[in-house]
Design a protein around this motif. Structure first.
Motif, PDB file in Angstrom:
ATOM      1  N   ASP A 137       0.767  -1.108   0.017  1.00  0.00           N
ATOM      2  CA  ASP A 137       0.057   0.072   0.045  1.00  0.00           C
ATOM      3  C   ASP A 137       0.952   1.365  -0.043  1.00  0.00           C
ATOM      4  OD1 ASP A 137      -2.116   1.871   0.420  1.00  0.00           O
ATOM      5  OD2 ASP A 137      -2.586   1.418   2.234  1.00  0.00           O
ATOM      6  N   LEU A 138       0.868   2.166  -1.229  1.00  0.00           N
ATOM      7  CA  LEU A 138       1.574   3.046  -1.234  1.00  0.00           C
ATOM      8  C   LEU A 138       0.646   4.555  -1.017  1.00  0.00           C
ATOM      9  CD1 LEU A 138       4.000   2.251  -4.268  1.00  0.00           C
ATOM     10  CD2 LEU A 138       4.435   2.127  -1.700  1.00  0.00           C
ATOM     11  N   THR A 139      -0.447   4.194  -0.462  1.00  0.00           N
ATOM     12  CA  THR A 139      -1.394   5.581  -0.239  1.00  0.00           C
ATOM     13  C   THR A 139      -0.830   6.583   0.436  1.00  0.00           C
ATOM     14  OG1 THR A 139      -3.176   3.954  -0.131  1.00  0.00           O
ATOM     15  CG2 THR A 139      -3.633   6.100   0.425  1.00  0.00           C
ATOM     16  N   GLY A 140      -1.024   7.933  -0.270  1.00  0.00           N
ATOM     17  CA  GLY A 140      -0.273   9.000   0.355  1.00  0.00           C
ATOM     18  C   GLY A 140       1.165   9.357  -0.161  1.00  0.00           C
ATOM     19  N   GLY A 141       1.721   8.500  -0.815  1.00  0.00           N
ATOM     20  CA  GLY A 141       2.961   8.807  -1.414  1.00  0.00           C
ATOM     21  C   GLY A 141       3.178   9.540  -2.476  1.00  0.00           C
ATOM     22  N   ASN A 142       4.130  10.237  -2.738  1.00  0.00           N
ATOM     23  CA  ASN A 142       4.512  11.251  -3.881  1.00  0.00           C
ATOM     24  C   ASN A 142       4.686  10.432  -5.013  1.00  0.00           C
ATOM     25  OD1 ASN A 142       4.400  13.456  -5.505  1.00  0.00           O
ATOM     26  ND2 ASN A 142       6.138  14.148  -4.303  1.00  0.00           N
ATOM     27  N   VAL A 143       4.404  10.299  -6.159  1.00  0.00           N
ATOM     28  CA  VAL A 143       4.919   9.711  -7.437  1.00  0.00           C
ATOM     29  C   VAL A 143       5.654  10.583  -8.282  1.00  0.00           C
ATOM     30  CG1 VAL A 143       4.611   8.392  -9.511  1.00  0.00           C
ATOM     31  CG2 VAL A 143       3.204   8.153  -7.453  1.00  0.00           C
ATOM     32  N   GLU A 144       7.432  10.291  -8.251  1.00  0.00           N
ATOM     33  CA  GLU A 144       8.071  11.007  -9.052  1.00  0.00           C
ATOM     34  C   GLU A 144       8.628  10.244 -10.283  1.00  0.00           C
ATOM     35  OE1 GLU A 144      11.224  12.843  -6.668  1.00  0.00           O
ATOM     36  OE2 GLU A 144       9.858  13.162  -5.152  1.00  0.00           O
ATOM     37  N   TYR A 145       8.478  10.660 -11.594  1.00  0.00           N
ATOM     38  CA  TYR A 145       9.197  10.173 -12.790  1.00  0.00           C
ATOM     39  C   TYR A 145      10.542  10.491 -12.666  1.00  0.00           C
ATOM     40  CZ  TYR A 145       4.403   8.445 -13.885  1.00  0.00           C
ATOM     41  OH  TYR A 145       3.058   8.114 -13.709  1.00  0.00           O
ATOM     42  N   LYS A 146      11.597   9.741 -12.302  1.00  0.00           N
ATOM     43  CA  LYS A 146      13.189   9.927 -12.531  1.00  0.00           C
ATOM     44  C   LYS A 146      13.654   8.665 -12.990  1.00  0.00           C
ATOM     45  CE  LYS A 146      13.402  13.912  -9.082  1.00  0.00           C
ATOM     46  NZ  LYS A 146      14.112  14.115  -7.722  1.00  0.00           N
ATOM     47  N   ASP A 147      14.849   8.808 -13.413  1.00  0.00           N
ATOM     48  CA  ASP A 147      15.564   7.597 -13.881  1.00  0.00           C
ATOM     49  C   ASP A 147      16.496   7.471 -12.902  1.00  0.00           C
ATOM     50  OD1 ASP A 147      16.688   5.776 -15.322  1.00  0.00           O
ATOM     51  OD2 ASP A 147      18.002   7.075 -16.502  1.00  0.00           O
ATOM     52  N   TRP A 148      16.226   6.184 -12.143  1.00  0.00           N
ATOM     53  CA  TRP A 148      17.267   5.692 -11.025  1.00  0.00           C
ATOM     54  C   TRP A 148      18.311   4.928 -11.362  1.00  0.00           C
ATOM     55  CZ3 TRP A 148      15.756   0.748 -10.440  1.00  0.00           C
ATOM     56  CH2 TRP A 148      14.169   0.505 -10.931  1.00  0.00           C
TER      57      TRP A 148
END
Length: 102
Positions: free
Chosen positions: A91-102
């Motif tokens: 469950d990732l509810t409340g998380g901030n999704v960032e599109y980055k190359d890791w």
């Protein structure tokens, strides 16, 4: 020399040509078997299916932890954000999704 020694105890002649021919046939058979096994191994190709997981994503959770995953593994169900992998669901509810190359 007795009669038995004359008739039964004859020295055997070693036939060199027969030995060479047997050795050559044996080498040819081994060569054919090795060649066939190499050919059979070269024709077997195992290819893994290509799976496209999408772009690389970093999900920053409210407690500061980061989850590194792919875009296609994140699912929104009933307003909640979930990571659905092969074996587990997080469950990732409340998380901030960032599109980055890791």
């Amino acid at each position: 020399m007795t009669r038995y020694e004359m008739r039964h105890m004859k020295p055997r002649k070693i036939n060199v040509y027969k030995m060479v021919l047997t050795f050559a046939v044996l080498l040819v058979c081994i060569g054919v078997m090795l060649g066939f096994s190499r050919y059979a191994q070269s024709t077997i190709k195992i290819e893994a299916p290509v799976v496209d997981n999408g772009k690389k994503v970093i999900v920053t959770l409210p407690n500061g932890h980061k989850v590194y995953t792919f875009e296609n593994l994140i699912v929104v169900e009933d307003g909640k954000l979930f990571y659905k992998g092969e074996r587990n669901t997080i469950d990732l509810t409340g998380g901030n999704v960032e599109y980055k190359d890791w």
